[in-house]
Design a protein around this motif. Sequence first.
Motif, mmCIF file in Angstrom:
data_model
loop_
_atom_site.group_PDB
_atom_site.id
_atom_site.type_symbol
_atom_site.label_atom_id
_atom_site.label_comp_id
_atom_site.label_asym_id
_atom_site.label_seq_id
_atom_site.Cartn_x
_atom_site.Cartn_y
_atom_site.Cartn_z
ATOM 1 N N GLY A 42 3.135 3.502 1.807
ATOM 2 C CA GLY A 42 2.012 3.352 2.726
ATOM 3 C C GLY A 42 2.133 2.078 3.527
ATOM 4 N N GLU A 43 1.009 1.376 3.694
ATOM 5 C CA GLU A 43 0.984 0.137 4.472
ATOM 6 C C GLU A 43 0.423 -0.997 3.622
ATOM 7 O OE1 GLU A 43 -0.592 -1.662 8.758
ATOM 8 O OE2 GLU A 43 -1.452 0.201 7.966
ATOM 9 N N THR A 72 -7.594 3.134 0.260
ATOM 10 C CA THR A 72 -7.550 1.791 0.820
ATOM 11 C C THR A 72 -8.051 0.819 -0.235
ATOM 12 O OG1 THR A 72 -7.885 2.513 3.104
ATOM 13 C CG2 THR A 72 -8.425 0.231 2.596
ATOM 14 N N VAL A 73 -7.219 -0.159 -0.568
ATOM 15 C CA VAL A 73 -7.564 -1.161 -1.580
ATOM 16 C C VAL A 73 -7.435 -2.529 -0.945
ATOM 17 C CG1 VAL A 73 -6.941 -2.165 -3.807
ATOM 18 C CG2 VAL A 73 -6.777 0.315 -3.455
ATOM 19 N N SER A 78 -2.114 5.436 3.085
ATOM 20 C CA SER A 78 -2.574 4.489 2.069
ATOM 21 C C SER A 78 -2.477 3.061 2.599
ATOM 22 C CB SER A 78 -1.742 4.610 0.801
ATOM 23 O OG SER A 78 -1.848 5.906 0.253
ATOM 24 N N GLN A 79 -3.417 2.201 2.165
ATOM 25 C CA GLN A 79 -3.420 0.799 2.582
ATOM 26 C C GLN A 79 -3.703 -0.109 1.394
ATOM 27 O OE1 GLN A 79 -6.173 0.009 5.809
ATOM 28 N NE2 GLN A 79 -4.521 0.013 7.303
ATOM 29 N N LEU A 80 -2.925 -1.189 1.311
ATOM 30 C CA LEU A 80 -3.199 -2.261 0.365
ATOM 31 C C LEU A 80 -3.335 -3.537 1.178
ATOM 32 C CD1 LEU A 80 -3.451 -3.514 -2.452
ATOM 33 C CD2 LEU A 80 -0.940 -3.658 -2.514
ATOM 34 N N GLU A 133 1.327 5.926 -4.465
ATOM 35 C CA GLU A 133 1.805 7.248 -4.096
ATOM 36 C C GLU A 133 2.282 7.253 -2.644
ATOM 37 O OE1 GLU A 133 -1.317 10.026 -4.842
ATOM 38 O OE2 GLU A 133 -0.821 10.218 -6.970
ATOM 39 N N THR A 134 3.370 7.997 -2.394
ATOM 40 C CA THR A 134 3.948 8.053 -1.057
ATOM 41 C C THR A 134 2.963 8.663 -0.079
ATOM 42 O OG1 THR A 134 6.153 8.292 -1.991
ATOM 43 C CG2 THR A 134 5.882 8.879 0.320
#
Length: 653
Positions: A435-436, A366-367, A387-389, A382-383
């Motif tokens: 990701g999201e 998570t970034v 994952s979150q941005l 990465e798929t």
Amino acid sequence: MRVKEEQGYAALVAIMVMLVLTIIGTNLLSVVMTSLNQVRKTETRGEAEYFARMGMNEAMARLSKTIDDANAQKDGSTYAQIQSNLMNRLKENFHNFTQPVKDTSGNATAWVTDGLVPVTSSGINGSYQIMIRTTKIRDIKEDQPYVNKVEIRVIGKSTSLAEEPRTLEAVTYINTYPEEFRYVLSTPGSIHLNGSPYVEGDTFASSYYFHNYANYYLGVTDSQQIAPSQYPAMIGQLCIPFNGSETDKNAIKTSRFFYKPSEPGTYEAFDPNIHDISSKSLWYKVFTLTPFINLTEKPAFYPLGTSDIDDIPTIIATKKPAYPPVGYKELGDSIPGTPLTLPVSCPDCDTNLLIKDGVKIESGSTVETKGDLFIDGTMYMETSSTSQLILNGTMYVDGKSNLSQKNDSTSDTKNTDSNNNVNQEDSYATATLSGEIITNKDDSIIFINGNAVFDRLTMLKGKIYVNGNLRIQGNFKMNATVFVKGNVQFTEDDAQADFDPGENTLVILAGGKVEAYNLNLGKDTPQKLHTFIYSQYLDNTPNDPADTGIVLYGVGSNYQIVGGIYSKQNITLNAIKGTISLDTNSKPVSFKDTTAMKPDTARLSVLFNKELFENPPPGVPSAKTGHLKVTQYQLDTFKADDPTAETAKKSSP
């Protein structure tokens, strides 16, 4: 004595006969009266429906006048003035509709009506009452169309049976969406339907071409293959340009509709007159379902190339942030030549950042940015569905990558390497997003200065500008608008299970060609993709009539596009019905006889999405003209004492 006895018997028989005749006559009279009452009820219900339709015609005329009056004032108007004009004209054309309608409990409802003057046609046979209610969905901006939902309910009553009214309902939207968003398929060129694609919604084209077989490719090095099928199925209005002359009307039969029989030969014209189907008509051979022909005297998208949407490359150029940015904290990589893995901790990183390197976000990370993020390199997520941005400002990615996109050589299409085709196999991804991605500010944008890949991306709010080509891999869950300077591919590159995209709408506005293939490959159940696809590709040199800006394949694939498709230069859909068998290399090896299968079992369907008006995706450019879209029209039966009932017995219009 014998004569007297016989005379008494005759009298008894006469009485019995008269009694039987009386009973039969009474029953016959009852049957006749019942039939007469039924006829009267049927007749009066017909009268009530007639008045309901009269009232709906008046309501629609008032709405049309609202649009025409507002558009007459559009020259030089700002976006805010466009919305104000539409709202003011709506009030003017329904100026007496100020009386609240009460429900059975006497409470005021959201419906308003002209309750003072029920309108009648003759004053003796019946009347109708018009009720409306409006709901503003969204205000207008340059990148946000105005949408106002107008619901209409008309109650028609017959004087002779007022307690059984007939009610018509319509759901309409006054909006400033570009004209292209009114249709499920639209082009100023030609629509080519190969095989059995299923289309539900209004379409617009200069001409229509039909095959009873679909095209597909076994791989990138193989030649085009043909899959046998039936002709396409369409529900909705087929809108075609018409100059109003009788000569043009007659020419339509031989110059706008063509089919190609299974035997070798050139295209043949057929008679599109659906009101007078004769034995020589080819209409039933071409369409599984019969649409309605709409001769459009003021056609959309004319003259050729006219559009409410500006030139896509120009739009993208105006959105490109200044680079290098001023006043940004620079952040480098401790290991030059390798991507900087986010997140990182550093002093003063809670501000606008300029990263002088490539960036990588690992699966499951998570970034969150505190402001703008400028990346002087490539970005690779990465798929991963975890994952979150999280962006609290603009993100700009500028750089080259040595991560070429994976070659795909499965069953639907052949990727060629020419200037006019959607081949990105030799290109590099400036940004790969997965990701999201969450944008917390309405004015936040993502700008990718090069080619991009969306790999099973979730993004429920935002605008993305791609100054290159775009490849969309697998499924997506996006309520966003993406501007693409070049070409667009929709495809899959592996057998990974996809997620449910929900009813979010991804709008793709491309300057180049758009192609979709190898989606939900070999599956029996279709995958829904909520998207509107727009292509400005236009080859100004002489070209084959089948040269298309948008081509979709549904042979190995199995998917539904819920939204719409617009191309400046032709649209081609390829599809078969039913199931197929694949070999170990995901190549079709057999096709089943699908003659008896329903049209909606097509492996490629394009369905109009009315949720586009209820849940507009952010970033769609607004036109400076108003339009009216009708998404629902039905005949209901309501209780006489509850005209605002929200539930009713439905019947076919």
